[in-house]
Write an enzyme that holds these catalytic residues in place. Structure first.
Site, short mmCIF file in Angstrom:
data_model
loop_
_atom_site.label_atom_id
_atom_site.label_comp_id
_atom_site.label_asym_id
_atom_site.label_seq_id
_atom_site.Cartn_x
_atom_site.Cartn_y
_atom_site.Cartn_z
N GLU A 1 -11.68 -4.32 -4.24
CA GLU A 1 -10.90 -5.21 -2.42
C GLU A 1 -11.75 -6.23 -2.13
O GLU A 1 -11.92 -7.10 -1.34
CB GLU A 1 -10.48 -4.04 -1.45
CG GLU A 1 -9.13 -3.85 -1.98
CD GLU A 1 -8.82 -2.87 -1.15
OE1 GLU A 1 -8.64 -0.96 -1.19
OE2 GLU A 1 -7.84 -2.60 -0.58
N SER B 1 -9.27 9.18 0.56
CA SER B 1 -8.20 8.52 1.45
C SER B 1 -8.79 9.98 2.51
O SER B 1 -9.34 11.07 2.75
CB SER B 1 -7.14 8.46 2.00
OG SER B 1 -6.47 9.12 3.28
N HIS C 1 3.78 -15.28 -12.91
CA HIS C 1 4.79 -15.46 -11.30
C HIS C 1 4.62 -13.68 -11.45
O HIS C 1 5.47 -13.34 -10.65
CB HIS C 1 5.81 -15.82 -11.31
CG HIS C 1 6.72 -17.20 -12.42
ND1 HIS C 1 6.37 -18.67 -11.69
CD2 HIS C 1 6.56 -17.85 -13.70
CE1 HIS C 1 6.33 -19.80 -12.80
NE2 HIS C 1 7.28 -19.09 -13.41
N LYS D 1 -4.78 9.92 -2.52
CA LYS D 1 -5.34 8.21 -2.28
C LYS D 1 -6.53 9.00 -3.16
O LYS D 1 -7.72 9.03 -2.97
CB LYS D 1 -5.13 8.16 -0.98
CG LYS D 1 -4.06 7.77 -0.62
CD LYS D 1 -3.71 6.76 -1.46
CE LYS D 1 -3.91 5.72 -1.28
NZ LYS D 1 -3.84 4.87 0.50
#
Ligand code: ARG
Length: 461
Positions: A294, A281, A160, A287
């Site tokens: 992704e 970024s 979980h 970043k």
């Protein structure tokens, strides 16, 4: 024949097609990717026609030579593909006619585009199955290398996405090796099942010419000719098998991609991804984004989408060939391209990533991850029923939580206030190292078992 009439079947037609008809009908825009397979199939067919005496050896040789010229033109990028000629089969044949003249017209004896396209597409999909197997092998090796580097490093195991029990980094990496091995075997199974030759099934019924389908099957690396001509021209199971195996494989890649996204965050810091597989970024200088992960996570959507799309194309088709089946290729091409890219990108990321041993260890030690070990200790040392031990441990966890400390930070007096039988020995089982080391059951997370698995996989890979 007027100049608008199709040179392959114009005899029956008084006019050429409407421009819109041509646009919806043509597949040359995509099926040119099967040019090499089309030419290999035609060369095998011509050799067979010559060998059994349906055409002369001279014609067979001229056709086979001419087809090599066509192939070299396509490879050199000088070939002029024509939409009016609809598909790769007719583009190749028309060019062959320009090059060698009359013998080109004999190539299509005892053959139809229906068995031709099934053959070409099978050859193409078969190559992709081989490429997928190679790609999976490389990724399995990358995971195995990670497992070797940190076989006994301790990290939290989750259920979980909540801290469950300490596990080893090596064990977690090997879980993906297991998944990928199943993926590989799915492609291997599919490849073995699909390897029958449709060539010579002709339009649907077979042919009256005394062809040798065993000869063409062998020449094209098939195990045997497909046994039923109706099935041979209408079967696209091989493409669905490919997409099914690809979907599950892409789903596995997506699951690890998701772990990488979580693990590389500032909150987790379990891994550092290499600059080679990250992006920055344009506005936030700090970043470093896991874009490749992704995108891999998203790729499963289009691979699975292709699987569903082709299933829908096929589900309502009566035997045998229907033009609907021309819609098979783009789905498979796109899925194959994206699966191979995802495999390559994942292999790069896994090879380059650095596991942060200290962060993994610190995370493993928090969240009461050894509570089960404590309960097991109560069972083993005090002879408590497990349900009672679970209850006592729950009270100890609540106490530690109230004091904002870990179980091992509770004093013996505090522990004994919950259960008086608890002794000093309990502290041994509360360390994460002892926890993982104790899990020696077959398939368990202890470094001993993990090293055995590593050795076994090293033999296989
Ligand atoms: N371009 C067609 C396809 O991709 C080739 C087969 C055409 N056969 C036919 N009977 N019209 O499926």
């Amino acid at each position: 024949m007027t100049k608008d009439q199709n040179q392959m079947w114009g005899g029956r037609f008084a006019a050429g097609p409407d421009a819109i008809m041509e646009a919806i009908n043509a597949s040359i825009g995509f099926d040119q990717r099967m040019a090499a397979q089309d030419i290999a199939g035609s060369r095998a067919h011509a050799a067979m026609l010559g060998a059994v005496g349906i055409i002369s050896d001279t014609d067979a040789d001229a056709i086979r030579e001419g087809l090599l010229t066509v192939l070299s033109e396509i490879e050199a990028g000088t070939f002029q593909f024509s939409t009016a000629l609809e598909d790769i089969h007719m583009n190749v044949e028309a060019r062959l006619k320009d090059l060698i003249g009359e013998p080109a017209g004999r190539l299509h004896t005892a053959r139809s585009r229906n068995d031709q396209v099934a053959t070409d597409f099978k050859l193409w999909v078969r190559d992709q199955m081989d490429a997928a197997i190679t790609g999976i092998d490389a990724l399995m090796k990358a995971f195995l290398d990670q497992a070797k580097a940190g076989a006994d490093w301790v990290m939290p195991g989750f259920t979980h996405l909540q801290t469950a029990q300490p596990v080893t980094w090596g064990h977690h990496m090997l879980a993906y090796v297991e998944m990928l091995a199943r993926d590989k075997s799915r492609f291997e199974d599919a490849r073995a099942r699909m390897n029958t030759s449709p060539l010579g099934a002709a339009a649907l019924a077979g042919t009256g010419f005394a062809i040798d389908r065993h000869m063409t099957a062998k020449a094209l690396g098939f195990d045997r000719p497909a046994a039923n001509s109706l099935d041979a021209v209408s079967d696209r199971d091989f493409a669905l098998d490919f997409l099914g195996a690809a979907s599950i494989c892409a789903m596995h890649l997506s699951r690890f991609a998701e772990e990488l996204v979580i693990w590389s965050s500032a909150q987790f810091r379990f891994v550092t991804l290499s600059d080679r597989f990250s992006t920055g970024s344009s506005i936030m200088p700090q970043k470093k984004n896991p874009d490749a992960a992704e995108l891999i996570r998203a790729k499963v959507a289009r691979v699975m989408g292709a699987n569903v799309a082709l299933m829908m194309v096929m589900k309502g088709l009566p035997l045998t060939y229907s033009k609907d089946m021309q819609e098979d290729k783009e789905q498979v091409f796109d899925a194959a391209d994206n699966l191979m890219l995802a495999l390559a990108a994942m292999t790069g990321m896994v090879s380059d990533m650095t596991a942060n041993r200290d962060s993994l260890h610190a995370a493993a030690s928090s969240g009461f991850s050894t509570a089960t070990d404590l309960a097991d200790w109560l069972v083993r040392e005090l002879g408590m029923p497990f349900r009672d031990a679970h209850h006592v441990t729950g009270s100890l966890v609540a106490m530690a939580e109230a004091k904002s400390c870990e179980l091992s930070d509770l004093s013996l007096e505090q522990m004994q206030s919950v259960h008086k039988g608890i002794t000093d020995g309990v502290y041994d089982v509360l360390t994460v190292e002892n926890s993982v080391a104790s899990r020696l059951s077959y398939g368990g997370t202890s470094p001993t078992r993990v090293r055995e698995q590593i050795a076994a996989w090293e033999k296989v890979l």
